[in-house]
Design a protein around this motif. Structure first.
Motif, mmCIF file in Angstrom:
data_model
loop_
_atom_site.group_PDB
_atom_site.id
_atom_site.type_symbol
_atom_site.label_atom_id
_atom_site.label_comp_id
_atom_site.label_asym_id
_atom_site.label_seq_id
_atom_site.Cartn_x
_atom_site.Cartn_y
_atom_site.Cartn_z
ATOM 1 N N UNK A 25 0.832 -1.206 0.000
ATOM 2 C CA UNK A 25 0.000 0.000 0.000
ATOM 3 C C UNK A 25 0.862 1.249 0.000
ATOM 4 N N UNK A 26 1.934 1.238 0.784
ATOM 5 C CA UNK A 26 2.814 2.409 0.836
ATOM 6 C C UNK A 26 3.452 2.640 -0.535
ATOM 7 N N UNK A 27 3.888 1.523 -1.188
ATOM 8 C CA UNK A 27 4.543 1.656 -2.501
ATOM 9 C C UNK A 27 3.577 2.171 -3.545
ATOM 10 N N UNK A 28 2.333 1.654 -3.554
ATOM 11 C CA UNK A 28 1.348 2.101 -4.543
ATOM 12 C C UNK A 28 1.021 3.576 -4.345
ATOM 13 N N UNK A 29 0.877 3.957 -3.085
ATOM 14 C CA UNK A 29 0.593 5.356 -2.776
ATOM 15 C C UNK A 29 1.695 6.244 -3.355
ATOM 16 N N UNK A 50 -1.628 9.408 5.825
ATOM 17 C CA UNK A 50 -2.843 9.375 5.023
ATOM 18 C C UNK A 50 -2.846 8.154 4.112
ATOM 19 N N UNK A 51 -4.053 7.691 3.820
ATOM 20 C CA UNK A 51 -4.158 6.534 2.941
ATOM 21 C C UNK A 51 -4.093 5.222 3.680
ATOM 22 N N UNK A 52 -4.096 5.250 5.019
ATOM 23 C CA UNK A 52 -3.926 3.984 5.739
ATOM 24 C C UNK A 52 -5.254 3.391 6.186
ATOM 25 N N UNK A 53 -6.378 4.031 5.855
ATOM 26 C CA UNK A 53 -7.676 3.546 6.338
ATOM 27 C C UNK A 53 -7.906 2.096 5.933
ATOM 28 N N UNK A 54 -7.672 1.809 4.654
ATOM 29 C CA UNK A 54 -7.896 0.445 4.153
ATOM 30 C C UNK A 54 -7.002 -0.543 4.891
ATOM 31 N N UNK A 55 -5.724 -0.155 5.035
ATOM 32 C CA UNK A 55 -4.778 -1.065 5.692
ATOM 33 C C UNK A 55 -5.160 -1.286 7.154
ATOM 34 N N UNK A 56 -5.629 -0.209 7.797
ATOM 35 C CA UNK A 56 -6.063 -0.359 9.190
ATOM 36 C C UNK A 56 -7.256 -1.308 9.275
ATOM 37 N N UNK A 57 -8.142 -1.175 8.290
ATOM 38 C CA UNK A 57 -9.315 -2.055 8.266
ATOM 39 C C UNK A 57 -8.885 -3.512 8.094
ATOM 40 N N UNK A 58 -7.949 -3.740 7.179
ATOM 41 C CA UNK A 58 -7.470 -5.110 6.950
ATOM 42 C C UNK A 58 -6.755 -5.656 8.180
ATOM 43 N N UNK A 59 -5.987 -4.787 8.832
ATOM 44 C CA UNK A 59 -5.293 -5.221 10.055
ATOM 45 C C UNK A 59 -6.315 -5.628 11.110
ATOM 46 N N UNK A 60 -7.396 -4.842 11.201
ATOM 47 C CA UNK A 60 -8.459 -5.170 12.147
ATOM 48 C C UNK A 60 -9.102 -6.504 11.823
ATOM 49 N N UNK A 61 -9.310 -6.753 10.537
ATOM 50 C CA UNK A 61 -9.934 -8.017 10.110
ATOM 51 C C UNK A 61 -9.015 -9.196 10.453
ATOM 52 N N UNK A 62 -7.703 -9.020 10.161
ATOM 53 C CA UNK A 62 -6.760 -10.111 10.482
ATOM 54 C C UNK A 62 -6.761 -10.402 11.977
ATOM 55 N N UNK A 63 -6.793 -9.316 12.744
ATOM 56 C CA UNK A 63 -6.797 -9.488 14.204
ATOM 57 C C UNK A 63 -8.052 -10.241 14.656
#
Length: 1621
Positions: free
Chosen positions: A8-12, A577-590
């Motif tokens: 995600x960081x690289x794409x951003x 910025x731009x980390x909302x999706x990643x935070x959501x995925x991290x939450x799902x993994x957790x």
């Protein structure tokens, strides 16, 4: 950083880079951009001319500007990380007012935008001026890309609005700008009007290819592009959506709905539907759209299937999906058809979903697009559905004059289809199977993203069904609906028609293997598995399915482990910025990890085999306990979930901060610790797990050294983590102690109990020190280096205070009713905590508000909703409070368990005695300080009280068993004594008077006592169960000052009275005196609490309160408590309650009794009253309270059960928990007899009054008393009864007692009373022939032959009871003689002048049994002589036994092992082999002390019997040989026996007449007297006299009357020498 995060960081970064490149092109190649525009204008003219001339446009035309616009459009179209990078292209002419809609560079009002923004926005505006047709569509697509995002959409909306204004029209001519709202909606309206003028006929509608009336392909493409731009803008901007919809001229929704009814191409229709869907995002627009849809009836024709393209179907699904989410009217279609959503649902299910697999698709990806969209609608419908009772009742509505059934809610229909083997469920499971097969290829394919989404919705549907099925099925069972459904977990076990295997659940589980690439799918999969794992039968089947195929099994295991290994913390990484999706995925993994751990926890609670055992790497084909756990890779062991869990917990344990998971993923860590605990607690898995943790991981030591954890933000999780860890440590200590793994036990004890700093975080062996080092030996070190013990630090970390939410302040709702509603909404959550269901409460309250009628209610609705919000916030706070208290109770319970295991299960020698006391003292003081704090939560009191009870019990034990040693008093005289007991030792040296009682000192004991008493008072009126523990603690504490059982070595009595009076106060007496002073300092407050508990409340509480009163009264020399009991009426209440207990006690004598609680309470009460009666003042108070009168009124004592024939001679079966009726009866009777006996003994001043009342008691229960005196059965119980009863009769049934009776007696009743007393007397005398004669020999022989090893103490009891009976009867005889004989001439003779029994029994026919004299006849003096001889012989045998036991006690260590074992077995019949040698010595000593004291009592009784026998013999011989006048008749004594028979012995009890034997002397002839003298000379020979004098020399001089025996022997010898002639 995880792989996903890096991507995600690289794409951003890549997006930003491309944006900068484009900016540089537009900035530095302005000339190029102008050339591109000029060329585009030129190309447009060329194309226009070619078309006019009818030629094809030239092929060589370049389209550079088009491509640039399309590139910009595509680049910004996705906005994948919500970065809104396209804001750089918008530079508004005036600054925006709201901060939410400002550009990225417009943080400050009126600030000049940067050059980059100016250039880019200028490019957008200039390109739109005088736009040539060729770049119209690319420009719209560019705008569509740049309108992505809420702020960008607003700017784009403004641009199109400004373009259409009159100002622009003046510039661009009458047509206005083609890129404007005005132009677009004007064109749409024209198109609609044109189509409506010439609507096709019904026939032509069926024609396959309808012509596009009045519109070219280019115009259609332009319309589609503008519709797409509109959709994008109104999707992002609600303001734009509402502004367009409410515009009076454009009316876009009306125009679009109109167009949908016309014959237009499906592609255009689809775009119109998508635009409607975008408008439908606003609930107010959606509501009107539903109604419009009902009236317009959009038709989806079959053209799509023939074209193999389905844009219209997809758009329709999209529209329904949006409308369902925005606004869902329950009465949809009312008035036109049966109301409800069912027609739409039927179409979506039957025509779209069930057919989507079988249709042909020109574009392969479209198949999965259709599936995704339709499943999304199903998911939303089921998500918002809550089963309610009215759904299960047919609702009738009126339509066109007739009653019809309304449709059910769509959620109901979906639930029904998913809880049956319906085509819908079958297709869903088939889709899941196909999805996992496609993902397993790891190859890209068309529509992959859409397939993943479809699978996600499918799994979510199954999840929702599992969550709602229980309620749904419960309501269905209650209703009358004729529907059949099955639980989904059973349906999932069904056979897959494609593979012919039951592999549906395996297919679901396989998605876990894709947790890294598709975390959402793994999450849903884990959730389903967690849900269905609650069923034991399914578990067994699942294990078989999961392990059937080796490769699938390995893959599944890897999937679970991979999900657990994913690195996401709970406080997810805060990217920029731009980390909302990643935070959501991290939450799902957790959350996925949480569900997997919950699955393991649930499975471990089921019987093996279960899923958890498979996932944690245990044996499934062999017994689980034979598993040998290894590290991954060792002996082919795969990496399992256990390794993953340990890995989570181990990170960070090497450093000072402790496990990382505890801080960063508290909930995850908590569940990990719980799994470890459950593995250690389960008998099957405990062995392998603990062995692995101990040897391979050193898990517990490395974790415990970081306790206590600190995490204020997640306090509940932190407390639960510590709870599970401490519980596991408790098991480890217990197991290592049992297995004698001393080094492991000692290492953990050092860690928990040391108050010396140890080298922290050392390697495995660093903690093991010299075994001889004291665990907490702080007396040997400089106090400056001390640290807090870890066990106390853990206690410190538990905050006993708890914030309580403010009480509700309500204006509209009634508070009591709200509390009731909250109570009704309570349920137990997964952890077993009772909490309120907030969602349910919200629904109930909102329904209540909606039910209100009238204008006033409508006006107050906002206020009511606000109050509902207040109530919900209060309930959330209350739930948190309950959960927090539950966590605190849990951690306190675990801490208490750990402390108890340390004190009880660990080898005693690992903690030195004095350190043990210090540790207990510290813990007791700390735990009291915490609970006595004013802020401490009362809910924690029960756990703390339980801990205090255990700690005090161990303190008492530790102090009382402090080091013992043999103590030599003089040459050849050794005593085994307590070092503490200063009655045997010299007084403590004067220079150190403060050492006191124990190692911890008296002052510490006093502090503990005061805190205990404070705790009791803190409980106030409630919390009786808490006080029950505290009373137990107080009893243990008071036991410390109780003198221990000491062997009666017969030496202490040699001290003179002066020596005893002047002896210094021993430590026991001193501590006792100080204790009672402290207790009395608390005054009436404490007395009130204890007395109230003793009289009322819970049975165990009453028993312990009574026991405590018993103990305090026994040591209260000032008699303050006794005074309070009497004055406040509590003693009277207790006495009066005996009559109330009568009925309950009678019910306990049935063969199958109810609970025996009443019996135990009664025993406690009687024990306390007996204790009170031992004090002279107490006995007086009890007599005043009428306790004996109350006992006389009780009928239970008359209900003596029949004797058990198997119960002869005490040889019963081993006793069961519920005693036999006879034993129960004795448990009721014996306390009453003891109380009578003690009152008779204590009440010296009011003896006659007491004796009179006791006599009334005996007479009122005379049948029972006489049955006992007949003594049909010789058992330990019956002999105890006899011993007590004879003791009472010997003191109560005496001359002059009848005058003291509290009844008015006439002559008749007086004679009746005398008759009773006479019977008692004669029966008592008759007992002598049973227990003083040779019967006793036969009985004892029988006992000796049949007694087993564990019945030795029973034999001791029997022996003691028999001697006691003889002693009591002899005492009675002595009392009768002394009180009824004023002179020797007028003696009452209780025995006839015959020694025939002695001669018969001592003669050659010793074995033949002489007939027992019936009780109504007077026995002869022979019995007395026989008893005298028997007692003399017994004395010497007891004396030898006593001396041997004393010698053994002094040399216990030298006794042979067999003898030690035998001694132990009489105390502990089973398990002697398992205890240590030291413990065996303790048990042997205890048995020897008991034996010595038993023999000392027997010696005392024998001595008393001998003295009394001699006295009675002397008095009778003196009367017969000196004062008796023989009759003239020469008849034998036996001929005149009738005279004795007719003489009533009880005449002597009347005040008027004493028994005058002169009138009866006619029965004694001269021959009888001569025979008596001759027989007496033979019987009372030299050998007997020598024995008697030896007994006096050995025993009686110090124990009894000095030279009493010697005087009597001398007098008897003198009488026998006298010649009557």
């Amino acid at each position: 950083m995880s792989f996903g995060l890096c991507v995600s960081v690289n794409l951003s970064f890549l997006f930003r880079l491309i944006g900068i490149k484009l900016f540089l092109i537009l900035l530095y190649c302005t000339v190029c951009v102008k050339q591109l525009r000029n060329r585009a204008d030129e190309d447009a003219r060329i194309i226009h001319m070619s078309m006019q001339m009818g030629n094809e446009p030239p092929i060589s035309l370049r389209r550079d500007l088009e491509h640039l616009m399309l590139l910009i459009g595509e680049l910004y179209k996705k906005n994948p990380f919500n970065l809104e990078l396209a804001l750089e292209y918008w530079c508004p002419s005036e600054p925006l007012q709201t901060s939410t809609i400002m550009g990225s560079y417009l943080g400050v009002a009126h600030q000049r935008p940067p050059q980059r923004q100016v250039v880019l926005s200028k490019f957008v505006r200039q390109m739109g001026d005088l736009l040539p047709p060729t770049i119209y569509i690319p420009y719209l697509k560019m705008l569509q890309g740049l309108a992505n995002g809420p702020q960008c959409a607003h700017y784009c909306f403004s641009l199109l609005k400004v373009n259409g204004s009159s100002h622009v029209e003046n510039i661009q001519g009458t047509g206005g700008s083609p890129v404007s709202w005005e132009h677009f909606f004007h064109s749409l309206m024209l198109y609609h009007e044109h189509l409506r003028k010439d609507l096709p006929s019904a026939d032509s509608v069926q024609y396959r290819h309808l012509p596009s009336r009045g519109i070219t392909q280019k115009e259609q493409d332009g319309l589609i592009a503008f519709l797409q731009l509109t959709s994008t803008i109104i999707t992002w901007s609600e303001n734009a959506r509402l502004a367009l919809c409410e515009h009076p001229q454009w009316t876009p929704v009306v125009v679009i709905l109109g167009l949908l009814q016309c014959s237009i191409p499906p592609v255009l229709k689809a775009e119109l539907l998508k635009t409607l869907a975008a408008f439908g995002k606003s609930p107010e627009i959606a509501a009107s759209l539903w109604q419009s849809l009902e009236y317009t009836q959009v038709e989806l024709n079959e053209i799509e299937s023939r074209c193999e393209e389905y844009p219209l179907t997809r758009a329709f699904c999209q529209l329904i999906s949006t409308l369902v989410e925005s606004s869902f009217p329950s009465n949809l279609g009312a008035g036109l058809r049966p109301p409800g959503f069912d027609p739409y649902l039927q179409f979506l299910r039957d025509s779209v979903f069930l057919r989507f697999r079988t249709r042909a698709y020109r574009r392969a990806a479209e198949k999965w697009e259709v599936a995704e969209l339709v499943l999304e609608v199903f998911y939303k419908l089921l998500r918002d559905y809550e089963p309610q009772l009215e759904d299960f009742v047919d609702q009738f509505v009126e339509l066109q004059g007739e009653e019809i059934i309304a449709y059910k809610p769509p959620g109901f229909s979906l639930m029904y289809h998913l809880l049956n083997e319906s085509p819908m469920l079958e297709l869903a499971l088939s889709l899941l199977e196909e999805g996992v097969k496609q993902l397993d290829t790891y190859a890209p394919f068309p529509g992959k993203k859409h397939l993943e989404k479809a699978v996600q919705h499918c799994l979510a549907l199954l999840n929702l069904t599992l969550q709602k099925e229980n309620l749904f099925m419960d309501l269905l069972r209650e209703s009358q609906l004729a529907l059949i459904v099955s639980p989904l977990e059973q349906l999932l076990q069904g056979i897959n028609p494609r593979t012919k295997k039951a592999d549906n659940v395996v297919n679901i589980a396989r998605y876990l293997y894709h947790g890294n690439t598709n975390p959402e799918l793994a999450f849903e999969s884990a959730k389903i598995l967690c849900c269905i794992s609650c069923n034991s039968n399914i578990q067994i089947k699942l294990v078989g399915d999961f392990t059937h195929d080796q490769s699938v099994s390995q893959k599944l295991m890897a999937g679970f482990v991979e999900c657990l290994d994913s690195e996401d913390t709970e406080e997810f990484v805060r990217l920029e910025e731009g980390s909302e999706l990643e935070k959501k995925l991290a939450g799902i993994r957790h959350e996925t990890r949480i569900h997997i751990l919950n699955l393991l926890i649930t499975s471990l609670e089921r019987n093996p085999p279960n899923l958890a055992l498979y996932l944690l790497g245990f044996e499934l084909k062999k017994p689980v306990s034979t598993t040998n756990l290894q590290d991954p890779g060792v002996l082919g062991c795969p990496r399992t979930c256990l390794h993953a869990i340990l890995n989570i917990l181990e990170k960070g344990t090497e450093g000072r901060t402790g496990p990382v998971a505890v801080r960063e993923s508290p909930q995850l860590a908590e569940l990990c610790y719980q799994v470890i605990y459950q593995l250690c607690a389960c008998s099957d898995t405990s062995g392998p797990t603990m062995r692995y943790l101990r040897t391979s991981q050193d898990f517990l030591f490395s974790q415990l050294q970081h306790l206590p954890f600190s995490n204020k933000e997640y306090e509940m999780s932190m407390l639960n983590q510590m709870s599970w860890l401490m519980k596991t440590a408790s098991i480890e200590l217990r197991v290592t102690s049992l297995n004698r793994q001393r080094s492991h036990t000692q290492r953990l004890l050092h860690l928990l109990l040391d108050d010396m700093p140890v080298k922290p975080y050392s390697d495995g062996e660093g903690g093991i020190e010299d075994e001889n080092r004291s665990v907490s030996g702080f007396l040997h070190f400089d106090t400056a280096t001390k640290v807090r013990r870890k066990i106390l630090s853990i206690l410190d970390s538990i905050d006993f205070s708890q914030e309580i939410p403010e009480p509700l302040q309500l204006d509209f709702f009634d508070r009591a009713q709200i509390e009731q509603v909250i109570a009704n909404c309570e349920h137990k959550n997964l952890r077993g905590q009772t909490v309120c269901n907030v969602k349910l409460l919200h629904r109930v309250l909102v329904a209540e508000v909606n039910a209100l009628q009238g204008m006033a209610a409508i006006g107050q609705r906002p206020l009511l909703m606000e109050e509902i919000s207040t109530i919900l916030q209060y309930v959330v706070g209350r739930n948190k409070l309950l959960q927090c208290l539950h966590a605190k109770r849990h951690v306190l319970e675990s801490w208490r368990q750990l402390v108890e295991i340390i004190l009880t299960a660990c080898p005693q020698d690992l903690i030195q005695a004095e350190d043990r006391q210090l540790i207990i003292r510290d813990i007791l003081q700390d735990v009291h300080d915490k609970i006595l704090d004013d802020e401490a939560a009362q809910e924690l009191m029960p756990v703390v009280a339980g801990a205090v009870f255990t700690l005090t019990a161990h303190l008492s034990q530790a102090v009382r068993t402090e080091q013992k040693q043999p103590l030599v008093l003089g040459p050849g005289e050794t005593h085994y004594a307590f070092m503490l007991d200063s009655s045997f030792t010299s007084p403590p040296p004067a220079e150190n008077p403060g050492v006191g009682f124990a190692s911890i000192g008296d002052s510490s004991l006093h502090i503990i006592l005061k805190k205990l008493l404070d705790f009791i008072l803190k409980t106030g009126g409630g919390f009786q169960r808490v006080r029950t523990h505290l009373y137990g603690s107080l009893l243990y504490y008071l036991q410390i000052a109780q003198r221990p059982d000491e062997p009666d070595t017969l030496e202490a009595a040699k001290k003179t009275m002066w020596e005893r009076l002047t002896a210094p106060e021993d430590v026991f007496s001193k501590l006792q005196r100080e204790n009672i002073a402290i207790i009395e300092s608390y005054g009436a407050a404490l007395m009130e609490v204890v007395c109230r508990d003793a009289c009322d409340g819970h049975e165990i509480g009453r028993m312990l309160a009574l026991a405590l009163l018993d103990r305090i009264v026994s040591v209260d020399k000032q008699q303050q408590w006794l005074l309070y009991l009497s004055n406040s009426g509590y003693l009277k209440v207790l006495v009066d309650s005996l009559v109330e207990d009568d009925h309950t006690l009678q019910s306990l004598l049935t063969p199958q009794p109810p609970l025996l609680k009443a019996l135990y309470t009664y025993e406690s009460k009687m024990a306390f009253l007996t204790r009170v009666a031992k004090i002279q003042q107490g006995a007086l108070e009890l007599l005043r309270s009428g306790v004996i009168v109350r006992l006389a009124q009780c009928q239970v004592y008359d209900m003596r059960p029949e004797m058990d024939p198997q119960g002869m001679f005490g040889m019963r079966d081993p006793p069961v928990f519920i005693p036999a009726p006879v034993d129960r009866y004795r448990q009721i009777l014996l306390p009453a007899l003891r109380l009578c006996q003690v009152i008779l003994t204590s009440s010296t001043a009011q003896h006659l009054q007491a004796a009179g009342q006791v006599l009334q008691f005996l007479i009122s229960h005379s049948d029972t008393i006489q049955a006992i005196l007949r003594c049909q059965d010789v058992s330990a119980g019956s002999l105890q009864e006899l011993a007590l009863l004879t003791g009472i009769i010997s003191k109560a049934a005496l001359p002059g007692i009848l005058n003291e009776l509290d009844v008015d007696v006439n002559e008749g009743s007086l004679m009746e009373l005398q008759g009773h007393i006479g019977r008692f007397q004669r029966q008592c005398l008759g007992l002598l022939s049973r227990f003083g004669g040779s019967d006793r020999l036969r009985q004892f022989k029988f006992q000796d032959d049949n007694v087993e090893g564990d019945r030795v103490s029973k034999k001791d009891e029997l022996e003691l009871a028999m001697q006691q009976i003889c002693a009591n009867v002899m005492e009675y005889c002595q009392s009768l003689m002394l009180q009824s004989s004023p002179t020797f001439q007028h003696a009452v003779c209780l025995f006839t002048p015959s020694l025939s029994e002695t001669i018969n029994r001592d003669g050659p026919r010793q074995d033949t049994q002489a007939p027992v004299i019936p009780y109504w006849r007077l026995p002869g003096l022979g019995i007395i002589v026989y008893l005298l001889k028997q007692s003399a012989n017994d004395f010497f045998s007891y004396y030898d036994s006593h001396r041997r036991s004393v010698n053994k006690l002094q040399n216990v260590e030298q006794l042979p092992p067999d003898e030690i074992k035998e001694l132990c077995q009489s105390v502990m019949p089973v398990g002697v082999e398992k205890i240590s040698t030291a413990q065996k010595y303790v048990l042997a000593r205890r048995r020897l002390v008991k034996l010595i004291n038993n023999r000392a009592k027997l010696l005392s009784l024998c001595s008393f019997i001998i003295e009394t026998c001699l006295f009675i013999l002397w008095r009778h011989l003196e009367y017969y040989l000196l004062h008796c006048t023989p009759t003239d008749s020469q008849d034998s004594l036996f001929a005149s026996r009738t005279l004795f028979k007719s003489r009533r012995l009880q005449d002597s009890f009347t005040s008027e007449t004493n028994l005058d034997f002169r009138s009866g002397l006619t029965g004694v002839s001269q021959h009888d007297i001569d025979q008596l003298q001759a027989d007496a000379i033979n019987a009372f020979g030299e050998s007997l006299q020598k024995k008697l004098l030896d007994i006096e020399g050995l025993y009686s001089k110090v124990r009894s009357r000095y030279s009493f025996i010697q005087a009597l022997v001398r007098r008897i010898r003198g009488l026998l020498r006298i010649s009557r002639n």
